[in-house]
Structure formats: C-alpha cells, structure tokens
Scaffold this motif. Structure first.
Motif, PDB file in Angstrom:
ATOM      1  N   ALA A 143       0.787  -1.224   0.046  1.00  0.00           N
ATOM      2  CA  ALA A 143      -0.033  -0.046  -0.155  1.00  0.00           C
ATOM      3  C   ALA A 143       0.774   1.356   0.059  1.00  0.00           C
ATOM      4  N   GLU A 144       2.065   1.303   0.820  1.00  0.00           N
ATOM      5  CA  GLU A 144       2.953   2.596   0.793  1.00  0.00           C
ATOM      6  C   GLU A 144       3.555   2.628  -0.591  1.00  0.00           C
ATOM      7  N   LEU A 145       4.092   1.528  -1.250  1.00  0.00           N
ATOM      8  CA  LEU A 145       4.533   1.652  -2.686  1.00  0.00           C
ATOM      9  C   LEU A 145       3.567   2.101  -3.494  1.00  0.00           C
ATOM     10  N   ALA A 146       2.308   1.704  -3.437  1.00  0.00           N
ATOM     11  CA  ALA A 146       1.228   1.896  -4.223  1.00  0.00           C
ATOM     12  C   ALA A 146       0.991   3.640  -4.171  1.00  0.00           C
ATOM     13  N   ASP A 147       0.847   4.059  -3.048  1.00  0.00           N
ATOM     14  CA  ASP A 147       0.696   5.554  -2.564  1.00  0.00           C
ATOM     15  C   ASP A 147       1.746   6.416  -3.527  1.00  0.00           C
ATOM     16  N   LYS A 148       2.867   5.858  -3.288  1.00  0.00           N
ATOM     17  CA  LYS A 148       4.207   6.726  -3.747  1.00  0.00           C
ATOM     18  C   LYS A 148       4.255   6.782  -5.490  1.00  0.00           C
ATOM     19  N   ILE A 149       3.509   5.746  -6.076  1.00  0.00           N
ATOM     20  CA  ILE A 149       3.454   5.670  -7.432  1.00  0.00           C
ATOM     21  C   ILE A 149       2.069   6.005  -8.079  1.00  0.00           C
TER      22      ILE A 149
END
Length: 151
Positions: free
Chosen positions: A19-25
């Motif tokens: 989820a954190e990676l998804a938010d960043k991209i």
C-alpha cells in the motif's frame, strides 16, 4: 531475478508495504500485488517511476523478464493506419448487424407468423449477399492492417 521478484525485493529493502509503494506511484494496492505475483505487468510509465523511486535503471528492471520486455515493446508500437482499421472494423460490424437483422426477420416470420417484408427496392442478390460481402471485406481489410505498425 525476474521483475516481480525484483519489485518485491526493492520494496521490502525499504520496509514499505504494498500500500505504501502504491501511494508513492499513485496506484491502488491491487496492481502492486499483481505485479509482485507476476499476474500482470505495469505500463512503461510506471516502470520509469519505479526505477526512479528505487534508484535503479530501467534496463535492470526490464532485462530480467522477457515477458515484460515483450509487453513494453508491443505497447510502444502504434498502428500505421488506425483510421482505416477502424473503418474496416465498422464495415464488418455493419455486415454482422445486417445479417443478424435478416435472420431475426426470417425467424420472426417463420416462428411467429409475422409478415415483415424486406424492402423490394433492393435487388434480391444485393439483399441476400450484401451482409456477407460486407463481413468478408471488413474482415480481410481489418486483418491485413492489424499487424502494420509505424516503424
């Protein structure tokens, strides 16, 4: 290491959740999960974002996975004659529609005793073979253009 393994490894190195990676991209968590399991691959725009985010080259991300490399190459190709392809697709669909309408009229007349008449102004040969001719012309034209790309 293939793309999905590399993505998961780079994400875990930084201690990020999916989820954190998804938010960043700027995507939802589901695509990240699918990329990490190899069920799907990101677009070239996302690959560029990931390579920038992880500080690795695009080459390092793509070279490890032949299927992803082919997807990126295929996605980057543009049809040489998209308007003509759309035209021939439309001709094919018109023929299919006319054939379906004709079959519906015949079926309705036979099964329900209706008396729907195909207009007499059209020559019998044209009304009988026009849908088939349109489908053949549209199919051949569309098929011949589907693999012609701009170099």
């Amino acid at each position: 290491m293939n793309f999905s393994e590399r993505l998961k490894s780079e994400r875990e190195k930084r201690g990020w959740s999916q989820a954190e990676l998804a938010d960043k991209i700027h995507v939802s968590r589901q695509p990240v999960s699918k990329w990490e399991t190899g069920k799907n691959y990101p677009s070239i725009e996302i690959i560029i974002e990931l390579s920038d985010l992880f500080g690795i080259t695009i080459d390092e991300m793509l070279r490890s996975n032949e299927e992803l490399k082919e997807k990126v190459i295929r996605d980057s190709k543009k049809l040489a004659y998209p308007k003509w392809k759309a035209f021939f697709d439309g001709v094919f669909l018109l023929g299919a529609f006319l054939l379906a309408a004709k079959l519906l009229i015949f079926g309705s007349n036979y099964l329900f005793g209706t008396n729907i008449v195909i207009p007499d102004g059209l020559p019998k040969m044209a009304s009988n073979f026009l849908p088939l001719a349109l489908m053949i012309i549209g199919g051949i034209g569309s098929d011949s253009l589907k693999d012609k790309y701009i170099d």
